[in-house]
Design an enzyme around this catalytic site. Structure first.
Site, short mmCIF file in Angstrom:
data_model
loop_
_atom_site.label_atom_id
_atom_site.label_comp_id
_atom_site.label_asym_id
_atom_site.label_seq_id
_atom_site.Cartn_x
_atom_site.Cartn_y
_atom_site.Cartn_z
N VAL A 194 0.57 -1.26 -0.13
CA VAL A 194 0.35 -0.12 -0.55
C VAL A 194 0.92 1.49 0.00
O VAL A 194 2.33 1.40 0.30
CB VAL A 194 -1.34 -0.26 1.44
N GLY A 204 -5.38 -2.35 2.86
CA GLY A 204 -4.52 -3.85 2.83
C GLY A 204 -5.62 -4.32 3.10
O GLY A 204 -5.90 -5.52 1.85
N TYR A 205 -6.34 -3.88 4.19
CA TYR A 205 -7.45 -4.78 3.90
C TYR A 205 -8.30 -5.56 3.55
O TYR A 205 -9.12 -6.37 2.34
CB TYR A 205 -8.30 -4.31 5.46
N TYR A 238 -3.09 -9.58 8.19
CA TYR A 238 -3.32 -10.82 7.85
C TYR A 238 -4.75 -11.40 9.26
O TYR A 238 -6.00 -12.53 8.56
CB TYR A 238 -2.38 -11.67 7.49
#
Length: 275
Positions: A194, A204-205, A238
């Site tokens: 990102v 990112g999510y 993650y």
């Protein structure tokens, strides 16, 4: 922040800065990758110097797969920007950046076209925003990662590769599923990153969530990502996305490859087989 997930020269997965897919690390860019090898990079996180993050309007955010060369080039430029630290005073730095971007761009096109041995299918998933939303606050990002889509200027602000394969080059392999199913039901994230100016906006999510949906459509039941053991931002991303710990890279392997040791994270996915 790079969420790195790249193979060598794939950028690997380990950065809240990501690793190159032609390289070896892949993950959210939060840790900085020191070497580039053009393999899919496992997901990792790269850590850059702290800087103020710019807030964004997510109503104009698009997260989607792409095969557009214009957009793939912008993604390659973001990976170089995320996974390497350059000294501004270095001689010929712009030429070197372009060389690295060209290598990743060509490798990425080959992977997507199915020309790289060992990869059954590869998809580049990007998060993009309108240039008009960023031009005043992130001039360098806009200049490096801009592309045009249907007459609109947009900027790649996050990227990753979804790789359907048994393993990524120079990375520890997952163990699920077992037997013949592993050949078509296992996949890895790599080259996850990102733009550092836009960390803390949940980008990112967003790209990891999109990759899980695409993987489900492919019939993937077991999705993996590699993360540098000290990359807390990437690990948190993650874990938030549902991944859990499966294995650790042997210390000798990390020393041999001259890089931070990685851990392997796994998530099980429902199989829809829409494609």
């Amino acid at each position: 922040m790079a969420l790195l997930s790249l193979p060598r020269p794939l950028f690997s997965s380990h950065c809240f800065s990501i690793s190159f897919s032609s390289w070896h690390q892949s993950s959210v860019v939060v840790t900085t990758a020191h070497r580039i090898r053009f393999l899919p990079v496992a997901a990792a996180t790269t850590t850059h110097h702290q800087q103020q993050s710019t807030s964004i309007d997510k109503s104009s955010l698009i997260v989607a797969e792409t095969a557009s060369e214009d957009q793939l080039w912008a993604a390659a430029c973001l990976r170089v920007r995320s996974f390497y630290d350059f000294q501004a005073s270095s001689y010929g730095i712009q030429d070197h950046k372009r060389y690295l971007a060209e290598r990743e761009f060509e490798a990425l096109k080959e992977r997507i076209a199915g020309k790289r041995e060992g990869f059954k299918r590869v998809s580049c998933i990007n998060a993009t925003l309108p240039l008009s939303q960023l031009s005043s606050s992130a001039e360098d990002l806009c200049a490096a990662c801009k592309f045009t889509d249907n007459g609109e200027d947009r900027v790649v602000v996050g990227t990753l590769d979804l790789n359907q394969c048994l393993w990524l080059p120079e990375e520890i392999a997952g163990t699920k599923p077992e037997g013949i199913e592993a050949d078509f039901a296992r996949a890895y994230l790599s080259n996850v990153c990102v733009a550092r100016e836009l960390h803390r906006n949940g980008l990112g999510y967003e790209i990891v969530t999109k990759s899980k949906k695409v993987a489900e459509k492919w019939g993937i039941t077991d999705l993996y990502v590699h993360v540098a053991v000290d990359n807390e931002p990437a690990k948190n991303l993650y874990m938030k996305s549902g991944f859990i710990h499966e294995n650790d890279e042997p210390a000798w392997q990390a020393r041999f490859l001259d890089r931070p040791r990685r851990i392997l994270l796994w998530i099980g996915l429902p199989c829809t087989n829409e494609l």
